[in-house]
Scaffold this active site. Structure first.
Site, PDB file in Angstrom:
ATOM      1  N   LYS A   1      42.530 -60.368   5.404  1.00  0.00           N
ATOM      2  CA  LYS A   1      41.486 -59.377   5.107  1.00  0.00           C
ATOM      3  C   LYS A   1      41.963 -58.427   4.006  1.00  0.00           C
ATOM      4  O   LYS A   1      41.201 -58.087   3.099  1.00  0.00           O
ATOM      5  CB  LYS A   1      41.113 -58.610   6.391  1.00  0.00           C
ATOM      6  CG  LYS A   1      40.303 -59.476   7.349  1.00  0.00           C
ATOM      7  CD  LYS A   1      40.134 -58.890   8.734  1.00  0.00           C
ATOM      8  CE  LYS A   1      39.490 -59.938   9.644  1.00  0.00           C
ATOM      9  NZ  LYS A   1      39.334 -59.509  11.041  1.00  0.00           N
TER      10      LYS A   1
ATOM     11  N   GLN B   1      41.222 -55.017  14.853  1.00  0.00           N
ATOM     12  CA  GLN B   1      41.440 -56.452  15.074  1.00  0.00           C
ATOM     13  C   GLN B   1      41.555 -56.730  16.576  1.00  0.00           C
ATOM     14  O   GLN B   1      42.337 -56.099  17.270  1.00  0.00           O
ATOM     15  CB  GLN B   1      42.726 -56.883  14.342  1.00  0.00           C
ATOM     16  CG  GLN B   1      42.985 -58.381  14.361  1.00  0.00           C
ATOM     17  CD  GLN B   1      41.931 -59.168  13.586  1.00  0.00           C
ATOM     18  OE1 GLN B   1      41.554 -58.809  12.496  1.00  0.00           O
ATOM     19  NE2 GLN B   1      41.447 -60.242  14.183  1.00  0.00           N
TER      20      GLN B   1
ATOM     21  N   ASP C   1      32.144 -55.080  11.466  1.00  0.00           N
ATOM     22  CA  ASP C   1      32.170 -56.307  12.289  1.00  0.00           C
ATOM     23  C   ASP C   1      30.831 -56.505  13.009  1.00  0.00           C
ATOM     24  O   ASP C   1      30.566 -57.565  13.554  1.00  0.00           O
ATOM     25  CB  ASP C   1      33.283 -56.217  13.348  1.00  0.00           C
ATOM     26  CG  ASP C   1      34.587 -56.850  12.876  1.00  0.00           C
ATOM     27  OD1 ASP C   1      34.542 -57.723  11.992  1.00  0.00           O
ATOM     28  OD2 ASP C   1      35.649 -56.483  13.420  1.00  0.00           O
TER      29      ASP C   1
END
Ligand code: NAD
Length: 288
Positions: A52, A96, A119
């Site tokens: 990322k 994460q 997200d």
């Protein structure tokens, strides 16, 4: 003959578009920043976070990494999220997953400001997706929809079978296919007669997490097969949920692993971060 969907190439095009949008914002004096939190030392999570950060650097998004020890308490993590929520120069925040067991995952997800939730896991963003009125889409399902669009695959009225009902992939995928007028069936670990259901599908989306779970005898001739799985086979080689070698000849379109859905996930995250930046700065163009 099956067409192999090239996720790498489509993702590259998405990243190029994001890069141009980031540049356009920069020219207006607006920077775009993604904060990435990682708790603990899970190897796979580390690889995802590094990828990322690399993608951010490529498209000109500033990435800030917060690598916290596994012993971090839930309160400490919530404090960090609050600080990032309050910072006007941070546009996107992601934590994460998975987080260590002593931390309540849903408390963390729902602490992130919905406007920075790139997200799209926050409950209000999930609700918005259900209603079809959203700012962000979860990265993997949105990446799959982009592949379907780029390859001009007809979804309307088609039987779409999704294997897997996770909050991250299966459930939002079902919503997006429904919004695109597919007839959707969601299968899971308690589904009976899975083979018969999948065999009836025009479009199969496999998000199970089991190597070569979808076999050739489950696939209708000419079906579109999208493989979300990331697994290791008996030789330790990366493979999807689909028995690719035997299924591929039966399909009209299929995504390989690697090089199919995977690259789209990160490209969509970049796109979501730019959307967050534009929304925060009340700057939005139609070509989004
Ligand atoms: P998950 O473990 O949360 O969900 C798996 C789903 O599979 C569950 O809903 C379960 O009911 C279903 N399932 C399990 N056994 C089954 C069976 N025998 N029959 C039918 N259904 C069954 O997993 P997830 O987070 O949705 O991820 C699925 C896979 O996709 C994993 O391999 C993951 O690594 C991969 N993944 C890839 C990307 C990407 O970018 N390519 C992104 C997210 C997840």
């Amino acid at each position: 003959m099956a067409i192999i969907i090239d996720g790498k190439a489509v993702a590259q095009r998405v990243r190029e578009s994001v890069k141009a949008q980031v540049e356009e914002l920069k020219n207006k004096g607006i920077s775009t920043t993604l904060a990435v939190i990682i708790v603990g030392d899970d190897g796979a999570s580390r690889v995802y976070v590094n990828n990322k950060k690399k993608a951010c650097a490529e498209v000109g998004i500033i990435s800030e990494e917060y690598a916290l020890p596994a012993s971090t308490t839930q309160d400490e993590l919530l404090c960090l999220i609050k600080m990032l929520n309050d910072r006007s120069d941070v546009n996107g925040i992601l934590c994460q997953l998975p987080v260590p067991d002593h931390i309540d995952e849903s408390a963390i997800i729902n602490a992130i400001s919905p406007a920075k939730d790139v997200d799209a896991f926050h409950r209000s963003n999930v609700g918005a997706i259900m209603l079809g009125d959203y700012s962000f889409l979860p990265c993997t399902p949105a990446g799959i929809m982009e592949l379907i669009k780029q390859y001009d695959i007809d979804v309307k009225g088609k039987n779409c079978v999704i294997i897997g009902r996770s909050n991250i992939v299966g459930k939002p995928m079902a919503m997006l296919m429904l919004h695109s007028d597919a007839t959707v069936t969601v299968c899971h670990s308690k589904t009976k007669n899975l083979k018969e259901i999948v065999k009836n599908a025009d479009i199969v989306i496999a998000a199970v997490g089991r190597a070569k779970f979808v076999t050739a005898d489950m696939i209708k001739e000419g079906a579109v097969v999208i493989d979300v799985g990331i697994n290791r086979d008996e030789n330790g080689k990366l493979c999807g949920d689909v028995d690719y070698e035997n299924v591929m000849p039966l399909t009209s379109y299929i995504t390989p692993v690697p090089g199919g859905v995977g690259p789209m996930t990160i490209a969509t995250l970049m796109q979501n971060t730019v959307i967050a930046s534009k929304l925060a700065n009340a700057f939005f163009t139609e070509n989004n």
